[in-house]
Motif scaffolding. Structure first.
Motif, PDB file in Angstrom:
ATOM      1  N   ASP A 294       0.601  -1.024   0.137  1.00  0.00           N
ATOM      2  CA  ASP A 294       0.056   0.118   0.107  1.00  0.00           C
ATOM      3  C   ASP A 294       0.969   1.295  -0.059  1.00  0.00           C
ATOM      4  O   ASP A 294       0.616   2.220  -0.799  1.00  0.00           O
ATOM      5  CB  ASP A 294      -1.014  -0.009   1.310  1.00  0.00           C
ATOM      6  CG  ASP A 294      -2.171  -1.171   1.245  1.00  0.00           C
ATOM      7  OD1 ASP A 294      -2.236  -1.829   0.059  1.00  0.00           O
ATOM      8  OD2 ASP A 294      -2.496  -1.228   2.149  1.00  0.00           O
ATOM      9  N   LEU A 295       1.923   1.399   0.775  1.00  0.00           N
ATOM     10  CA  LEU A 295       2.781   2.405   0.899  1.00  0.00           C
ATOM     11  C   LEU A 295       3.532   2.601  -0.446  1.00  0.00           C
ATOM     12  O   LEU A 295       3.824   3.860  -0.753  1.00  0.00           O
ATOM     13  CB  LEU A 295       3.834   2.419   2.018  1.00  0.00           C
ATOM     14  CG  LEU A 295       2.975   2.441   3.470  1.00  0.00           C
ATOM     15  CD1 LEU A 295       4.185   2.296   4.576  1.00  0.00           C
ATOM     16  CD2 LEU A 295       2.458   3.796   3.627  1.00  0.00           C
ATOM     17  N   LYS A 296       3.818   1.540  -0.969  1.00  0.00           N
ATOM     18  CA  LYS A 296       4.488   1.850  -2.360  1.00  0.00           C
ATOM     19  C   LYS A 296       3.381   2.450  -3.613  1.00  0.00           C
ATOM     20  O   LYS A 296       3.763   3.427  -4.190  1.00  0.00           O
ATOM     21  CB  LYS A 296       4.766   0.463  -2.703  1.00  0.00           C
ATOM     22  CG  LYS A 296       6.218  -0.220  -2.489  1.00  0.00           C
ATOM     23  CD  LYS A 296       6.355  -1.532  -3.130  1.00  0.00           C
ATOM     24  CE  LYS A 296       7.682  -2.086  -2.332  1.00  0.00           C
ATOM     25  NZ  LYS A 296       8.164  -3.361  -2.965  1.00  0.00           N
ATOM     26  N   VAL A 297       2.340   1.996  -3.493  1.00  0.00           N
ATOM     27  CA  VAL A 297       1.113   2.664  -4.346  1.00  0.00           C
ATOM     28  C   VAL A 297       0.961   4.143  -3.979  1.00  0.00           C
ATOM     29  O   VAL A 297       1.045   5.102  -4.817  1.00  0.00           O
ATOM     30  CB  VAL A 297       0.041   1.631  -4.002  1.00  0.00           C
ATOM     31  CG1 VAL A 297      -1.378   2.576  -4.925  1.00  0.00           C
ATOM     32  CG2 VAL A 297       0.120   0.281  -4.688  1.00  0.00           C
ATOM     33  N   ILE A 298       1.006   4.484  -2.711  1.00  0.00           N
ATOM     34  CA  ILE A 298       0.656   5.564  -2.101  1.00  0.00           C
ATOM     35  C   ILE A 298       1.938   6.780  -2.518  1.00  0.00           C
ATOM     36  O   ILE A 298       1.584   7.669  -3.145  1.00  0.00           O
ATOM     37  CB  ILE A 298       0.409   5.637  -0.580  1.00  0.00           C
ATOM     38  CG1 ILE A 298      -0.736   5.094  -0.309  1.00  0.00           C
ATOM     39  CG2 ILE A 298       0.299   7.165  -0.066  1.00  0.00           C
ATOM     40  CD1 ILE A 298      -0.716   4.888   1.203  1.00  0.00           C
ATOM     41  N   LYS A 299       3.181   6.144  -2.463  1.00  0.00           N
ATOM     42  CA  LYS A 299       4.038   6.969  -2.747  1.00  0.00           C
ATOM     43  C   LYS A 299       4.265   7.072  -4.218  1.00  0.00           C
ATOM     44  O   LYS A 299       4.811   8.384  -4.718  1.00  0.00           O
ATOM     45  CB  LYS A 299       5.593   6.322  -2.219  1.00  0.00           C
ATOM     46  CG  LYS A 299       6.814   6.900  -2.428  1.00  0.00           C
ATOM     47  CD  LYS A 299       8.137   6.274  -1.680  1.00  0.00           C
ATOM     48  CE  LYS A 299       9.227   7.059  -1.935  1.00  0.00           C
ATOM     49  NZ  LYS A 299       9.228   8.395  -1.145  1.00  0.00           N
ATOM     50  N   PHE A 300       4.161   6.324  -5.171  1.00  0.00           N
ATOM     51  CA  PHE A 300       4.531   6.460  -6.480  1.00  0.00           C
ATOM     52  C   PHE A 300       3.317   6.659  -7.401  1.00  0.00           C
ATOM     53  O   PHE A 300       3.296   7.363  -8.431  1.00  0.00           O
ATOM     54  CB  PHE A 300       5.040   5.165  -7.037  1.00  0.00           C
ATOM     55  CG  PHE A 300       6.470   4.916  -6.370  1.00  0.00           C
ATOM     56  CD1 PHE A 300       7.500   5.581  -6.713  1.00  0.00           C
ATOM     57  CD2 PHE A 300       6.635   3.829  -5.376  1.00  0.00           C
ATOM     58  CE1 PHE A 300       8.661   5.439  -5.891  1.00  0.00           C
ATOM     59  CE2 PHE A 300       7.657   3.543  -5.013  1.00  0.00           C
ATOM     60  CZ  PHE A 300       8.881   4.428  -4.967  1.00  0.00           C
ATOM     61  N   LEU A 301       2.046   6.304  -6.849  1.00  0.00           N
ATOM     62  CA  LEU A 301       0.709   6.674  -7.636  1.00  0.00           C
ATOM     63  C   LEU A 301      -0.106   7.518  -6.978  1.00  0.00           C
ATOM     64  O   LEU A 301      -0.809   8.413  -7.805  1.00  0.00           O
ATOM     65  CB  LEU A 301       0.167   5.297  -8.101  1.00  0.00           C
ATOM     66  CG  LEU A 301       0.909   4.119  -8.577  1.00  0.00           C
ATOM     67  CD1 LEU A 301       0.067   2.854  -8.614  1.00  0.00           C
ATOM     68  CD2 LEU A 301       1.262   4.457  -9.833  1.00  0.00           C
ATOM     69  N   LEU A 302      -0.234   7.553  -5.714  1.00  0.00           N
ATOM     70  CA  LEU A 302      -1.326   8.250  -5.093  1.00  0.00           C
ATOM     71  C   LEU A 302      -0.716   9.868  -4.601  1.00  0.00           C
ATOM     72  O   LEU A 302      -1.470  10.711  -4.905  1.00  0.00           O
ATOM     73  CB  LEU A 302      -1.814   7.721  -4.053  1.00  0.00           C
ATOM     74  CG  LEU A 302      -2.842   8.488  -3.201  1.00  0.00           C
ATOM     75  CD1 LEU A 302      -4.134   8.075  -4.222  1.00  0.00           C
ATOM     76  CD2 LEU A 302      -3.470   7.697  -2.012  1.00  0.00           C
ATOM     77  N   VAL A 303       0.645  10.311  -4.353  1.00  0.00           N
ATOM     78  CA  VAL A 303       1.063  11.272  -4.261  1.00  0.00           C
ATOM     79  C   VAL A 303       0.872  12.306  -5.197  1.00  0.00           C
ATOM     80  O   VAL A 303       0.206  13.576  -4.950  1.00  0.00           O
ATOM     81  CB  VAL A 303       2.714  11.185  -3.832  1.00  0.00           C
ATOM     82  CG1 VAL A 303       3.172  12.650  -3.951  1.00  0.00           C
ATOM     83  CG2 VAL A 303       2.769  10.395  -2.478  1.00  0.00           C
ATOM     84  N   PRO A 304       1.145  11.841  -6.764  1.00  0.00           N
ATOM     85  CA  PRO A 304       0.783  13.012  -7.679  1.00  0.00           C
ATOM     86  C   PRO A 304      -0.513  13.334  -7.583  1.00  0.00           C
ATOM     87  O   PRO A 304      -0.885  14.656  -8.314  1.00  0.00           O
ATOM     88  CB  PRO A 304       1.128  12.054  -9.035  1.00  0.00           C
ATOM     89  CG  PRO A 304       2.243  11.178  -8.301  1.00  0.00           C
ATOM     90  CD  PRO A 304       1.674  10.669  -7.105  1.00  0.00           C
ATOM     91  N   CYS A 305      -1.566  12.683  -7.302  1.00  0.00           N
ATOM     92  CA  CYS A 305      -2.999  12.997  -7.119  1.00  0.00           C
ATOM     93  C   CYS A 305      -3.156  13.860  -6.143  1.00  0.00           C
ATOM     94  O   CYS A 305      -4.422  14.665  -6.326  1.00  0.00           O
ATOM     95  CB  CYS A 305      -3.692  11.739  -7.253  1.00  0.00           C
ATOM     96  SG  CYS A 305      -3.602  10.303  -8.426  1.00  0.00           S
TER      97      CYS A 305
END
Length: 736
Positions: A294-305
């Motif tokens: 989850d934290l990988k998804v948040i760092k690389f995909l969710l942060v730009p949103c």
């Protein structure tokens, strides 16, 4: 300044002038310069008068200006007074208009409300249509269009309600009618918020598959935050509170994200201990996998949103940490089993490691990350673990000892290692158990490992007493019937060897787990105390081995230096002693070298001491010199026999304790009694702890001296025992 002061000042000035002139005209040649001095003083006077005139003129100009300004201010005050009087008069004339213009005021209020209604007339008429359209957009998940329609509806409603707030109507049905007309707007707002909550709940999947949905939801939330702020400002200024405000959709969506983190953690538990004993291990591993993923998804995909000010990655890390803290404390409160405590403590240690929060792809500054659980709770878990371990160690040691004792009574000899040394499995079993627990504690923390080492050493110290008791019971049972147990001596040899293993394992335990250098000796007091305890018990057991041998040897020692011994041709008694020692020697070979050599030396010393005891106990008195000579020769021969035996066993180069026996034989054999004092002195110089009674009995045994004469002869040479200084211990200290 009054007239008197002025006159005094004039007189002072004249006196000062006279003194000045007097100072100027002290010498006759100065009279020639009177005219020059007069002109200079006249210039100074003119300059001073000019400055005075200028100062006076400046003062007069200032006064004149001040008077002019005061006159102008007075005129202005009079004019203002006239205006105030006129305004007061006109106000008194208009006071009655308030009651006359009441109808106009009501019309003005109606006009203002109607103007607001006209301005929103288009929206008012289209409210039902817009409600249907907005609801359709929400159901179709066209959230931006739905939010636009919702904002228009809310704006129309709030503007009309604000006009009613500014000009309250006496008829309360107006406000109620307006709210009833816009009642569906709040329902639409709730529907839209449910869609936003759903988007937040699916934010991780949306970040992978449809990040535009996340961006849309955040845009709507940001708009609502701005409207909330605007409405709060209006409430502070005008006291008007719009229905449903503030919505606080940002806060509520952040709470939904926190709920998502909690669901991800709690949803990782697929079973409990009633289904599988390893449920917690699997549960914690799933938590680890889910959190890292989850934290990988948040760092690389969710942060730009998300807007940067949300700091969404750190926010998610904090939420996961908080939810995980709460979840773990709930599990701890429900009481974990011992193996589950170990699993949890191990996982807590790995939590900050490279497989989880220190994962290289996450880039989390682990130093800024607070502990997952409060230190107090971790300490309580460790204490529960240590308490359980304490009970288990006692049980394991007791079971291992019982199994070992059972082997002691078997008909088979104990096992031997690769070098042929007897041993049992007790030390290996106990230290394997300890090592396994230390491997577990090493995965948890260094501090816990140290505590486990101390606990194990403490339990080993207590175990020594239990072990000693078991050995004593084994020994007493054998003494009651020396034929049982069959392999008593061999198992006692194995027990002695076990102590060497115990000592070696203890030192290894300290070096491996207490961080001591490989080449450094034991430096901790408690470990050294344990080693010393094992060593003392090993010495006691070696004493028991020698005691067991002497139960066979003692009858033969009693036959020495007796009339029977003298009359037989061969040394049957000492031959039997040597054969018996040779027989036991085959079992001694199974002793480790660290114990073998000390035991053989101790045995040799005891054999020599027993032989000396036979000499000085005065078991017989010789009747002639021939008997003394025969006995002395046999004593020397037997001494050489004993010495040869132990030299063959030990293969040593140092002097043998047997060398004292020929010296005693020489005292017996000596024909010239006048030389006895020299022999005695030589003997005492070498063996200073020999007692007077030893020598008296030795001399009396010769048959040519009485007890009193022998004692007197010895005291003449040496003095009394009480007068002799403390002496080093030699073999005679063992002869009572």
């Amino acid at each position: 300044m009054n007239e008197e002061d002025f006159s005094k000042a004039e007189i002072d000035a004249i006196e000062a002038a006279c003194k000045r002139i007097e100072n100027m005209m002290k010498r006759p040649d100065q009279l020639e310069r009177v005219e020059q001095i007069r002109r200079r003083e006249a210039r100074k006077k003119a300059s001073v008068e000019a400055r005075l005139k200028t100062a006076m003129q400046s003062q007069l100009d200032g006064v004149r200006t001040g008077l002019t300004q005061l006159q102008s201010a007075l005129a202005g005050i009079r004019e203002v007074r006239t205006w105030i009087q006129e305004v007061d008069g006109k106000y008194r004339e208009c006071a009655e208009l308030s009651s006359k213009l009441g109808e106009v005021k009501e019309v003005a209020q109606q006009h203002s409300q109607l103007a607001a209604a006209v301005e929103n007339l288009k929206h008012i008429f289209t409210v039902p249509e817009n409600i249907v359209k907005t609801e359709k957009y929400i159901n179709e998940e066209r959230l931006l269009a739905a939010h636009k329609g919702l904002m228009e509806l809310e704006s129309s409603r709030d503007d009309l309600l604000y006009e009613l707030h500014k000009h309250p109507s006496d008829n309360p049905t107006d406000d109620h009618l307006l709210k009833q007309y816009f009642s569906e707007v709040e329902r639409l707002s709730e529907m839209l918020f449910r869609q936003l909550k759903l988007a937040m709940h699916r934010v991780l999947n949306a970040a992978r598959e449809n990040p535009a949905m996340v961006v849309t939801a955040l845009r709507i939330i940001e708009r609502e935050e701005r409207i909330d702020k605007k409405m709060l400002d209006r409430e502070k200024m005008a006291g008007f509170k719009a229905p449903g405000r503030p919505k606080e959709w940002k806060r509520k969506c952040m709470e939904e994200l926190k709920h998502l983190a909690l669901v991800r953690i709690e949803g990782s538990q697929l079973e409990d201990r009633t289904i599988d004993k390893m449920w917690l291990v699997r549960h914690l591993e799933l938590i680890r996998q889910n959190m890292v993923g989850d934290l990988k998804v948040i760092k690389f995909l969710l942060v730009p949103c998300f807007p940067p000010r949300y700091n969404i990655f750190d926010h998610f890390v904090g939420m996961y940490q908080e939810c995980l803290n709460s979840h773990l404390q709930d599990m701890i409160y429900e009481e974990l089993e011992p193996n589950e405590i170990i699993s949890l403590l191990t996982w807590l240690n790995e939590y900050r490691g490279p497989m989880m929060m220190s994962h290289i792809e996450l880039g989390i500054d682990i130093k800024k990350l607070p502990p997952l659980l409060p230190p107090r709770i971790v300490e309580d878990l460790q204490q529960q673990y240590l308490k359980t371990l304490h009970t288990n160690i006692q049980k394991w040691m007791s079971n291992a000892l019982q199994s070992d004792v059972k082997d002691w009574h078997s008909d088979a000899e104990p096992d031997a290692d690769g070098e042929g040394y007897f041993r049992t499995q007790l030390p290996v079993i106990i230290f394997q158990m300890i090592e396994q627990n230390l491997q577990v504690s090493n995965q948890i923390s260094t501090d816990l490992t140290t505590k486990v080492v101390l606990l194990c050493i403490e339990e080993l110290q207590l175990f020594i007493d239990t072990y000693k008791g078991a050995i004593q019971s084994y020994k007493l049972k054998h003494q009651a019937d020396r034929s049982q147990p069959r392999n008593y001596f061999q198992y006692m040899v194995a027990v002695v060897n076990n102590f060497m293993l115990f000592i070696e394992f203890t030192k290894q335990l300290e070096k491996r787990h207490l961080n001591l250098p490989e080449d450094e000796a034991s430096s901790t007091t408690f470990v050294q105390n344990l080693v010393d305890s094992f060593h003392r018990l090993s010495m006691d057991c070696m004493g028991d081995l020698i005691g067991e041998m002497f139960m066979d040897l003692q009858p033969h020692f009693h036959q020495l230096i007796s009339r029977t011994w003298l009359q037989v041709q061969a040394s049957a008694a000492i031959d039997t002693v040597c054969v018996t020692i040779e027989d036991y020697y085959r079992d001694f070979l199974h002793l480790k070298k660290n114990f073998f050599e000390p035991l053989v030396r101790q045995l040799e010393t005891k054999v020599v001491a027993e032989y000396i005891k036979a000499l000085v106990e005065k078991r017989m008195t010789f009747r002639s010199y021939e008997e003394r000579k025969t006995a002395a020769d046999r004593i020397v021969k037997e001494s050489e026999q004993i010495e040869a035996l132990f030299e063959r066993i030990l293969k040593r180069e140092e002097r043998s304790p047997c060398e004292v026996i020929p010296m005693l034989a020489e005292v017996i054999k000596l024909m010239d009694t006048s030389l006895l004092s020299l022999e005695i002195s030589t003997l005492v110089n070498k063996y200073a702890d020999i007692r007077t009674d030893h020598l008296v009995n030795l001399l009396v045994m010769r048959g040519d001296m009485s007890v009193s004469n022998a004692r007197q002869a010895i005291e003449d040479v040496l003095g009394e025992d009480s007068s002799r200084k403390k002496t080093p211990r030699t073999i005679f200290s063992l002869v009572k």
